[in-house]
Write an enzyme that holds these catalytic residues in place. Structure first.
Site, PDB file in Angstrom:
ATOM      1  N   CYS A 135       1.066  -1.298   0.085  1.00  0.00           N
ATOM      2  CA  CYS A 135      -0.199  -0.170   0.088  1.00  0.00           C
ATOM      3  C   CYS A 135       0.915   1.078  -0.043  1.00  0.00           C
ATOM      4  O   CYS A 135       1.865   1.207   0.800  1.00  0.00           O
ATOM      5  CB  CYS A 135      -0.927   0.194   1.267  1.00  0.00           C
ATOM      6  SG  CYS A 135      -2.054   1.395   1.290  1.00  0.00           S
ATOM      7  N   HIS A 146      -9.102  -3.723  -2.269  1.00  0.00           N
ATOM      8  CA  HIS A 146      -8.010  -3.067  -1.679  1.00  0.00           C
ATOM      9  C   HIS A 146      -8.529  -1.564  -1.602  1.00  0.00           C
ATOM     10  O   HIS A 146      -8.382  -0.973  -0.390  1.00  0.00           O
ATOM     11  CB  HIS A 146      -6.787  -3.401  -2.109  1.00  0.00           C
ATOM     12  CG  HIS A 146      -5.662  -2.638  -1.586  1.00  0.00           C
ATOM     13  ND1 HIS A 146      -4.518  -3.294  -0.744  1.00  0.00           N
ATOM     14  CD2 HIS A 146      -5.259  -1.220  -1.508  1.00  0.00           C
ATOM     15  CE1 HIS A 146      -3.908  -2.102  -0.253  1.00  0.00           C
ATOM     16  NE2 HIS A 146      -3.994  -1.177  -0.769  1.00  0.00           N
ATOM     17  N   GLU A 147      -8.696  -0.960  -2.569  1.00  0.00           N
ATOM     18  CA  GLU A 147      -9.180   0.630  -2.689  1.00  0.00           C
ATOM     19  C   GLU A 147     -10.382   0.611  -2.092  1.00  0.00           C
ATOM     20  O   GLU A 147     -10.647   1.702  -1.385  1.00  0.00           O
ATOM     21  CB  GLU A 147      -8.960   0.917  -4.229  1.00  0.00           C
ATOM     22  CG  GLU A 147      -7.698   0.943  -4.924  1.00  0.00           C
ATOM     23  CD  GLU A 147      -6.363   1.375  -4.086  1.00  0.00           C
ATOM     24  OE1 GLU A 147      -6.968   2.436  -3.268  1.00  0.00           O
ATOM     25  OE2 GLU A 147      -5.495   0.723  -4.273  1.00  0.00           O
ATOM     26  N   HIS A 162     -10.095   1.468   1.501  1.00  0.00           N
ATOM     27  CA  HIS A 162      -9.680   2.589   1.930  1.00  0.00           C
ATOM     28  C   HIS A 162     -10.895   3.408   2.234  1.00  0.00           C
ATOM     29  O   HIS A 162     -11.009   4.451   3.003  1.00  0.00           O
ATOM     30  CB  HIS A 162      -8.836   3.081   0.655  1.00  0.00           C
ATOM     31  CG  HIS A 162      -7.493   2.821   0.975  1.00  0.00           C
ATOM     32  ND1 HIS A 162      -6.701   3.037   2.116  1.00  0.00           N
ATOM     33  CD2 HIS A 162      -6.553   2.113   0.157  1.00  0.00           C
ATOM     34  CE1 HIS A 162      -5.401   2.891   1.905  1.00  0.00           C
ATOM     35  NE2 HIS A 162      -5.256   2.191   0.696  1.00  0.00           N
TER      36      HIS A 162
END
Length: 191
Positions: free
Chosen positions: A106, A148-149, A152
């Site tokens: 990351c 993954h994004e 966030h």
């Protein structure tokens, strides 16, 4: 414009991001800056919280991963040709398929890479940069980058998936990152 990446420890990385509409100020320039920042940082995805904006916006370019795989590796991800896409106000509809492990990193947690298990397939609703609504299903590497994004904008980080012992072992590295005791070849912002 290349923006600084927010380092681990900044509270914005733990906020659930808010939805936006077409009136969000400077949205087109922000998206352009996110692409520029992501590529300048050698990333394959970037979420708005990573540039200190708690909004539901992220960009993904999984094509560059797929293109760099060896032919035998590409066979592991049939049908995944990669995407270059803006995601606004994304929400996961379903997660399907087996959990599979992949070594993730990351930009906000530089020089830390860990194996993370994620579902093979995600169906997600989102708006593109023109606020056109989409519901699409992604799998393989592309699904992984999206997940993954997406984490966030939900205030989660890939290290949250690690077992407690592994988290303990990287605690010193995380403390160094949050206190700015790390060197990277891209702009970072430390709290």
């Amino acid at each position: 414009m290349i923006l600084p990446i927010v380092a681990y420890g900044n509270p914005v990385l733990r906020k659930v991001a808010e939805e936006i509409d077409q009136q969000y100020p400077g949205l087109e320039a922000l998206i352009d800056s996110m692409w520029e920042t992501m590529y300048a940082s050698n990333g394959v995805g970037l979420a708005a919280p990573q540039i200190n904006k708690a909004i539901r916006l992220f960009v993904v370019d999984s094509k560059q991963i797929i293109e760099n795989l060896e032919d035998d590796e590409k066979d592991q991800y049939p049908g995944d040709e990669g995407i270059t896409q803006v995601f606004i106000n994304a929400h996961i509809k379903t997660l399907e398929g087996a959990l599979w492990s992949y070594n993730e990193g990351c930009l906000s947690i530089p020089k830390v890479r860990e194996d993370v298990k994620r579902n093979e397939t995600v169906t997600i609703t989102y708006q593109d940069e023109n606020f056109k609504q989409h519901t699409r299903t992604f799998s393989g590497i592309t699904a992984r980058v999206i997940l993954h994004e997406y984490d966030h904008i939900e205030g989660k980080l890939f290290i949250d998936y690690l077992p407690p012992l592994r988290k303990k072992l990287i605690k010193g590295k995380l403390n160094d990152i949050s206190s700015g005791k790390i060197r990277v070849d891209y702009k970072m912002s430390f709290q």
